[in-house]
Design a protein around this motif. Structure first.
Motif, PDB file in Angstrom:
ATOM      1  N   UNK A  18       0.796  -1.235   0.000  1.00 54.79           N
ATOM      2  CA  UNK A  18       0.000   0.000   0.000  1.00 54.79           C
ATOM      3  C   UNK A  18       0.825   1.280   0.000  1.00 54.79           C
ATOM      4  N   UNK A  19       2.143   1.192   0.162  1.00 51.46           N
ATOM      5  CA  UNK A  19       2.979   2.398   0.093  1.00 51.46           C
ATOM      6  C   UNK A  19       4.376   2.024  -0.403  1.00 51.46           C
ATOM      7  N   UNK A  20       4.479   1.595  -1.660  1.00 51.39           N
ATOM      8  CA  UNK A  20       5.777   1.116  -2.150  1.00 51.39           C
ATOM      9  C   UNK A  20       6.865   2.180  -2.139  1.00 51.39           C
ATOM     10  N   UNK A  21       6.489   3.468  -2.098  1.00 56.65           N
ATOM     11  CA  UNK A  21       7.488   4.532  -2.030  1.00 56.65           C
ATOM     12  C   UNK A  21       7.461   5.237  -0.679  1.00 56.65           C
ATOM     13  N   UNK A  22       6.936   4.568   0.347  1.00 51.19           N
ATOM     14  CA  UNK A  22       6.919   5.152   1.685  1.00 51.19           C
ATOM     15  C   UNK A  22       8.310   5.247   2.269  1.00 51.19           C
ATOM     16  N   UNK A  23       8.488   6.165   3.205  1.00 45.41           N
ATOM     17  CA  UNK A  23       9.818   6.415   3.755  1.00 45.41           C
ATOM     18  C   UNK A  23      10.362   5.201   4.493  1.00 45.41           C
ATOM     19  N   UNK A  24       9.511   4.402   5.131  1.00 45.90           N
ATOM     20  CA  UNK A  24      10.008   3.284   5.932  1.00 45.90           C
ATOM     21  C   UNK A  24      10.695   2.217   5.099  1.00 45.90           C
ATOM     22  N   UNK A  25      10.367   2.143   3.821  1.00 48.81           N
ATOM     23  CA  UNK A  25      10.985   1.109   2.986  1.00 48.81           C
ATOM     24  C   UNK A  25      11.814   1.744   1.870  1.00 48.81           C
ATOM     25  N   UNK A  26      12.240   2.974   2.096  1.00 48.19           N
ATOM     26  CA  UNK A  26      13.111   3.675   1.140  1.00 48.19           C
ATOM     27  C   UNK A  26      14.552   3.623   1.631  1.00 48.19           C
ATOM     28  N   UNK A  27      15.487   3.798   0.700  1.00 48.93           N
ATOM     29  CA  UNK A  27      16.906   3.772   1.040  1.00 48.93           C
ATOM     30  C   UNK A  27      17.614   4.946   0.369  1.00 48.93           C
ATOM     31  N   UNK A  28      18.826   5.208   0.849  1.00 50.69           N
ATOM     32  CA  UNK A  28      19.693   6.196   0.215  1.00 50.69           C
ATOM     33  C   UNK A  28      19.078   7.574   0.110  1.00 50.69           C
ATOM     34  N   UNK A  29      19.254   8.205  -1.071  1.00 52.29           N
ATOM     35  CA  UNK A  29      18.769   9.568  -1.287  1.00 52.29           C
ATOM     36  C   UNK A  29      17.245   9.634  -1.229  1.00 52.29           C
ATOM     37  N   UNK A  30      16.570   8.586  -1.673  1.00 52.60           N
ATOM     38  CA  UNK A  30      15.106   8.573  -1.587  1.00 52.60           C
ATOM     39  C   UNK A  30      14.654   8.661  -0.133  1.00 52.60           C
ATOM     40  N   UNK A  31      15.287   7.880   0.720  1.00 56.62           N
ATOM     41  CA  UNK A  31      14.900   7.898   2.131  1.00 56.62           C
ATOM     42  C   UNK A  31      15.157   9.262   2.750  1.00 56.62           C
ATOM     43  N   UNK A  32      16.317   9.841   2.495  1.00 59.59           N
ATOM     44  CA  UNK A  32      16.642  11.153   3.070  1.00 59.59           C
ATOM     45  C   UNK A  32      15.634  12.206   2.634  1.00 59.59           C
ATOM     46  N   UNK A  33      15.268  12.181   1.361  1.00 61.89           N
ATOM     47  CA  UNK A  33      14.305  13.145   0.836  1.00 61.89           C
ATOM     48  C   UNK A  33      12.940  12.957   1.493  1.00 61.89           C
ATOM     49  N   UNK A  34      12.472  11.734   1.566  1.00 65.65           N
ATOM     50  CA  UNK A  34      11.130  11.469   2.106  1.00 65.65           C
ATOM     51  C   UNK A  34      11.093  11.678   3.614  1.00 65.65           C
ATOM     52  N   UNK A  35      12.178  11.381   4.280  1.00 65.38           N
ATOM     53  CA  UNK A  35      12.241  11.640   5.717  1.00 65.38           C
ATOM     54  C   UNK A  35      12.120  13.141   5.982  1.00 65.38           C
ATOM     55  N   UNK A  36      12.811  13.946   5.195  1.00 68.34           N
ATOM     56  CA  UNK A  36      12.723  15.399   5.380  1.00 68.34           C
ATOM     57  C   UNK A  36      11.299  15.887   5.156  1.00 68.34           C
ATOM     58  N   UNK A  37      10.630  15.383   4.142  1.00 66.14           N
ATOM     59  CA  UNK A  37       9.239  15.753   3.883  1.00 66.14           C
ATOM     60  C   UNK A  37       8.355  15.376   5.075  1.00 66.14           C
TER      61      UNK A  37
END
Length: 454
Positions: free
Chosen positions: A115-134
């Protein structure tokens, strides 16, 4: 002259096959049966009947006596898994997330990807940093009271007032009434007033989460997910005042962010907050001294004005310590790591079983009693690991928001209950003079809010 051979790296202690099976049967299988993403009430009821989490704590204490402080490797075919048995190891893993201890484990990706394939909890690297900041921007993570709390508290007060009326009419507050009110409130807080009655949206999420309980064993419901995310997108576009959606245009956003895919986690987290706040109400109903302190905290306050409520926040945190809504904190190593007991290879699943540390009566004197003072005094990184919202760089970004919402709901219910309530009905209270149960089923709790009859 020949060079001395390099020392062979020590291997971690390994659990016996029998002890690995005990971990599976006492902890892993019961947690899966209850549902890691959405709870199955029947399984939760059974877990309470057998006091399942206390059994898990006792097992982990025995593992520590048998194998030492670990980490302890389990004998699981096809997957390297270690469990943590020492507090300093928990601190290390959480402080060193997301590298080399990534929250985006294979298990989480297979479950949350439903239900959230691009959610922050399952993101890594630059994607995770970006989504965490959001997430931190929208959730106003660094503040005890959210920047839009004036509007939020207004919505909470209206919904709780209606809930109190329902409880007065029915003579009891039960889980079904509480959950209906909770979700109406949460949809408004997250998405805006027009989402209040959009039960279809959260029903879609519930179906997707129920599917996620099966992780890689169940095919994706792609059409249902697309419909759900389209509904989220439409609500975000309205950006209704006082909602988290209204804060999103002012947050950091890039082409990596996928804002609508961060929203499911907020809704998911608020579901766990419902269980925590309802259990917290049971703690207040069963501990007269705590109920008196809660009344003192709200006495003379205008509850329409957002305020931090430190004692009621502590009550919610105690509910989460005693009965963690995330009992298994998972990390996956992205590189080899060294420990006193040996080397942990890359691509190893690291498990922190939160009930073990929260209820370890061999090290924590308050383990089995209601002790809100654990959360009202100064705490340091060296303290025993009490981690209801995880900790470190990957700590839940919504921690403060959840605690403010739940403590406000409790304040309003205590205020509405008068001198006699809230009171648990239909079951024995949680005895302040006895050890609290290791597992507490929130779905069977019922309360009286008004004056005692007779």
């Amino acid at each position: 002259m020949p060079q001395p051979a390099a020392p062979t790296p020590r291997a971690l202690p390994r659990a016996s096959v029998l002890d690995t099976l005990r971990v599976a049967g006492t902890v892993a299988v019961p947690l899966l049966a209850r549902g890691l993403i959405v709870r199955r009430p029947g399984a939760v009821r059974l877990a309470e009947a057998v006091d399942g989490d206390r059994r898990g704590v006792r097992l982990f204490q025995r593992l520590r006596r048998t194998y030492g402080g670990g980490p302890l490797r389990l004998r699981v075919p096809g997957r390297r898994i270690v469990v943590l048995l020492a507090p300093e190891h928990v601190h290390r893993v959480l402080a060193q997330s997301p590298e080399p201890f990534s929250p985006a484990t294979k298990e989480k990706r297979s479950a949350l990807g439903h239900f959230q394939p691009h959610g922050v909890l399952i993101s890594t690297g630059a994607d995770r940093a970006d989504r965490r900041r959001f997430n931190e921007d929208v959730l106003d993570s660094g503040h005890a009271v959210h920047r839009t709390a004036d509007a939020m508290v207004g919505e909470i007060r209206r919904e709780v007032a209606e809930l109190v009326d329902v409880a007065a009419r029915d003579g009891v507050l039960d889980w079904d009434a509480y959950a209906r009110t909770w979700w109406r409130m949460v949809r408004q807080l997250v998405l805006g007033a027009s989402a209040r009655d959009d039960e279809a949206l959260t029903e879609d999420l519930h179906v997707l989460r129920a599917t996620a309980n099966w992780a890689f064993l169940h095919p994706r419901r792609r059409a249902r997910r697309a419909r759900f995310l389209d509904g989220v997108r439409r609500q975000i576009a309205r950006a209704e005042p006082g909602s988290l959606a209204a804060s999103m245009p002012f947050a950091h956003v890039s082409d990596r962010t996928d804002p609508e895919q961060q929203v499911p986690q907020w809704l998911f987290a608020f579901d766990a907050a419902a269980w925590a706040s309802y259990r917290a109400l049971a703690l207040l109903a069963s501990h007269p001294d705590a109920l008196s302190r809660a009344r003192e905290e709200i006495a003379g306050r205008d509850l329409s004005v957002p305020k931090d409520l430190p004692f009621l926040r502590a009550v919610v945190l105690e509910s989460l310590r005693l009965w963690p809504t995330t009992p298994a904190l998972l990390r996956e190593t992205t590189a080899p790591t060294r420990w006193e007991g040996g080397r942990v290879p890359e691509d190893t699943l690291v498990l922190t079983y939160a009930p073990f540390f929260h209820r370890d009566d061999e090290n924590l004197p308050e383990a089995d009693r209601f002790a809100p003072e654990l959360w009202t005094g100064p705490r340091t990184e060296a303290d025993w690991p009490l981690v209801p919202f995880s900790a470190g760089p990957a700590e839940c970004a919504g921690r403060n928001l959840v605690l403010h919402v739940t403590s406000t709901v409790l304040a309003l219910l205590v205020d509405a209950s008068g001198e006699d309530g809230p009171r648990l009905v239909g079951r024995h209270p949680l005895d302040p003079d006895a050890a609290l149960p290791g597992t507490l089923d929130p779905f069977s709790l019922r309360f009286a809010l008004g004056p005692a009859r007779g």
